[in-house]
Design a protein around this motif. Structure first.
Motif, PDB file in Angstrom:
ATOM      1  N   MET A 112      52.571 -19.212  38.115  1.00 44.60           N
ATOM      2  CA  MET A 112      52.189 -18.159  39.037  1.00 44.60           C
ATOM      3  C   MET A 112      52.368 -18.634  40.484  1.00 44.60           C
ATOM      4  N   GLU A 113      51.934 -19.858  40.753  1.00 44.26           N
ATOM      5  CA  GLU A 113      52.080 -20.420  42.104  1.00 44.26           C
ATOM      6  C   GLU A 113      53.549 -20.553  42.486  1.00 44.26           C
ATOM      7  N   ASP A 114      54.371 -21.002  41.536  1.00 50.90           N
ATOM      8  CA  ASP A 114      55.811 -21.139  41.796  1.00 50.90           C
ATOM      9  C   ASP A 114      56.438 -19.780  42.100  1.00 50.90           C
ATOM     10  N   PHE A 115      56.040 -18.786  41.328  1.00 54.62           N
ATOM     11  CA  PHE A 115      56.599 -17.440  41.536  1.00 54.62           C
ATOM     12  C   PHE A 115      56.164 -16.874  42.890  1.00 54.62           C
ATOM     13  N   ASP A 116      54.887 -17.045  43.222  1.00 54.26           N
ATOM     14  CA  ASP A 116      54.390 -16.568  44.514  1.00 54.26           C
ATOM     15  C   ASP A 116      55.123 -17.226  45.673  1.00 54.26           C
ATOM     16  N   LEU A 117      55.364 -18.535  45.549  1.00 52.14           N
ATOM     17  CA  LEU A 117      56.068 -19.261  46.605  1.00 52.14           C
ATOM     18  C   LEU A 117      57.502 -18.772  46.737  1.00 52.14           C
ATOM     19  N   ARG A 118      58.138 -18.536  45.589  1.00 47.76           N
ATOM     20  CA  ARG A 118      59.523 -18.045  45.605  1.00 47.76           C
ATOM     21  C   ARG A 118      59.597 -16.667  46.258  1.00 47.76           C
ATOM     22  N   MET A 119      58.647 -15.802  45.943  1.00 45.72           N
ATOM     23  CA  MET A 119      58.608 -14.466  46.553  1.00 45.72           C
ATOM     24  C   MET A 119      58.374 -14.574  48.063  1.00 45.72           C
ATOM     25  N   LYS A 120      57.491 -15.468  48.451  1.00 42.30           N
ATOM     26  CA  LYS A 120      57.186 -15.641  49.874  1.00 42.30           C
ATOM     27  C   LYS A 120      58.403 -16.114  50.657  1.00 42.30           C
ATOM     28  N   ASN A 121      59.180 -17.024  50.061  1.00 39.31           N
ATOM     29  CA  ASN A 121      60.319 -17.623  50.759  1.00 39.31           C
ATOM     30  C   ASN A 121      61.591 -16.776  50.701  1.00 39.31           C
ATOM     31  N   THR A 122      61.596 -15.764  49.854  1.00 44.03           N
ATOM     32  CA  THR A 122      62.810 -14.941  49.696  1.00 44.03           C
ATOM     33  C   THR A 122      62.511 -13.465  49.967  1.00 44.03           C
TER      34      THR A 122
ATOM     35  N   PHE B  94      64.606  -8.334  41.588  1.00 45.29           N
ATOM     36  CA  PHE B  94      65.129  -8.359  40.224  1.00 45.29           C
ATOM     37  C   PHE B  94      65.455  -9.789  39.793  1.00 45.29           C
ATOM     38  N   GLU B  95      66.082 -10.562  40.671  1.00 43.25           N
ATOM     39  CA  GLU B  95      66.439 -11.948  40.349  1.00 43.25           C
ATOM     40  C   GLU B  95      65.193 -12.808  40.145  1.00 43.25           C
ATOM     41  N   ASN B  96      64.193 -12.637  41.001  1.00 43.77           N
ATOM     42  CA  ASN B  96      62.972 -13.430  40.876  1.00 43.77           C
ATOM     43  C   ASN B  96      62.214 -13.126  39.592  1.00 43.77           C
ATOM     44  N   LEU B  97      62.119 -11.839  39.251  1.00 38.79           N
ATOM     45  CA  LEU B  97      61.447 -11.461  38.013  1.00 38.79           C
ATOM     46  C   LEU B  97      62.236 -11.926  36.796  1.00 38.79           C
ATOM     47  N   THR B  98      63.561 -11.855  36.884  1.00 38.20           N
ATOM     48  CA  THR B  98      64.410 -12.324  35.783  1.00 38.20           C
ATOM     49  C   THR B  98      64.167 -13.807  35.527  1.00 38.20           C
ATOM     50  N   GLU B  99      64.145 -14.608  36.576  1.00 37.93           N
ATOM     51  CA  GLU B  99      63.913 -16.045  36.422  1.00 37.93           C
ATOM     52  C   GLU B  99      62.538 -16.323  35.838  1.00 37.93           C
ATOM     53  N   LEU B 100      61.526 -15.621  36.346  1.00 35.12           N
ATOM     54  CA  LEU B 100      60.164 -15.810  35.842  1.00 35.12           C
ATOM     55  C   LEU B 100      60.079 -15.515  34.353  1.00 35.12           C
ATOM     56  N   ILE B 101      60.615 -14.370  33.959  1.00 38.55           N
ATOM     57  CA  ILE B 101      60.482 -13.934  32.563  1.00 38.55           C
ATOM     58  C   ILE B 101      61.339 -14.769  31.624  1.00 38.55           C
ATOM     59  N   GLU B 102      62.565 -15.084  32.023  1.00 37.18           N
ATOM     60  CA  GLU B 102      63.437 -15.880  31.160  1.00 37.18           C
ATOM     61  C   GLU B 102      62.870 -17.275  30.926  1.00 37.18           C
TER      62      GLU B 102
ATOM     63  N   PHE C 138      51.585 -14.540  29.682  1.00 33.72           N
ATOM     64  CA  PHE C 138      51.052 -13.228  30.072  1.00 33.72           C
ATOM     65  C   PHE C 138      51.327 -12.943  31.542  1.00 33.72           C
ATOM     66  N   VAL C 139      51.561 -14.022  32.316  1.00 37.38           N
ATOM     67  CA  VAL C 139      51.863 -13.855  33.731  1.00 37.38           C
ATOM     68  C   VAL C 139      53.146 -13.049  33.919  1.00 37.38           C
ATOM     69  N   SER C 140      54.104 -13.235  33.024  1.00 34.94           N
ATOM     70  CA  SER C 140      55.378 -12.514  33.130  1.00 34.94           C
ATOM     71  C   SER C 140      55.174 -11.009  33.018  1.00 34.94           C
ATOM     72  N   GLY C 141      54.431 -10.603  32.011  1.00 33.71           N
ATOM     73  CA  GLY C 141      54.159  -9.182  31.842  1.00 33.71           C
ATOM     74  C   GLY C 141      53.291  -8.632  32.951  1.00 33.71           C
ATOM     75  N   GLU C 142      52.330  -9.428  33.368  1.00 33.23           N
ATOM     76  CA  GLU C 142      51.428  -9.008  34.444  1.00 33.23           C
ATOM     77  C   GLU C 142      52.186  -8.779  35.745  1.00 33.23           C
ATOM     78  N   GLN C 143      53.091  -9.708  36.074  1.00 31.72           N
ATOM     79  CA  GLN C 143      53.850  -9.587  37.312  1.00 31.72           C
ATOM     80  C   GLN C 143      54.886  -8.465  37.247  1.00 31.72           C
ATOM     81  N   LEU C 144      55.485  -8.274  36.095  1.00 28.68           N
ATOM     82  CA  LEU C 144      56.429  -7.176  35.951  1.00 28.68           C
ATOM     83  C   LEU C 144      55.709  -5.844  36.147  1.00 28.68           C
TER      84      LEU C 144
END
Length: 230
Positions: free
Chosen positions: A1-11, A26-34, A40-46
């Motif tokens: 979750m922290e990694d995803f938040d940081l990626r969203m913040k920086n991009t 789309f790219e950030n969510l794809t990376e997170l989910i794949e 459950f974080v993947s579904g929650e964030q989507l």
């Protein structure tokens, strides 16, 4: 979750162009989910990002949904995502959504398909909706600025009581066209899960934007109206 938040913040958060923001999201969510199909974080964030941002199309959401291992996801998140997908299928950019035929304040039926020749904002709200009422002053100011420039609003209320609805219209000084969906027939047809929610249609009644805050609506109208040199 922290990694995803940081990626969203920086991009994503640093980008201003909507087209690029859609691609990044789309790219950030794809990376997170794949990388985390069972989390459950993947579904929650989507679910949350699909709801909060109107960028992703129904096909993009379906692609991301198929990457989830649904056995490990929160069932409410999954239901929410599938509902958004169904709503996006109706309201994808370029689509002509179902017409709205509902009674106005005088009990006369208003048909949204007849409101042609102007950009039309379908604004779904209710008197009991705090965020809706909080947005009304900004929306009123915007309407007063653009009402002579081929722009109209159709307020679609989910109130059950006519008196509450009419009182809210008067109290908030809302001068645009109003109809009431007391049986939630249109709400169900449009797959609405929350309000306020809106859809901006062009002069041919095709969707050009969804779920716009007043500030963003102003930017879109500026762009569209200037292009049409009204």
């Amino acid at each position: 979750m922290e990694d995803f938040d940081l990626r969203m913040k920086n991009t994503f958060d640093k980008e201003k162009n909507d087209g690029v923001r859609e691609k990044i999201l789309f790219e950030n969510l794809t990376e997170l989910i794949e990388n985390n199909p069972k989390s459950f974080v993947s579904g929650e964030q989507l679910a949350s990002k699909a709801n909060f941002y109107g960028y992703l199309s129904s096909s993009q959401l379906e692609t991301l949904y198929r990457k989830l291992d649904t056995s490990y996801q929160n069932k409410d998140d999954l239901k929410y995502i599938t509902n958004i997908i169904e709503r996006r299928k109706i309201l994808d950019i370029g689509k002509i959504p179902p017409k709205i035929i509902l009674p106005d304040e005088e009990g006369e039926l208003v048909d949204s398909s007849t409101l042609k020749g102007k950009f039309l904002l379908l604004e779904f709200w209710a008197s009991w909706c705090g965020p809706c009422r909080k947005t009304n002053p900004e929306l009123r100011k915007l309407y007063n600025s653009y009402t002579r420039k081929d722009f109209e609003i159709l307020g679609v209320s989910q109130d059950e009581k006519l008196s509450d609805w009419k009182t809210a219209i008067k109290k908030d000084s809302l001068k645009w066209i109003h109809v009431i969906d007391s049986l939630n027939t249109i709400g169900k047809e449009y797959k609405l899960t929350t309000i306020p929610f809106n859809v901006l249609l062009d002069k041919e009644r095709r969707v050009i934007a969804r779920d716009l805050k007043p500030s963003k609506l102003k930017d879109v109208l500026e762009s569209k109206l200037n292009k049409n040199t009204l």
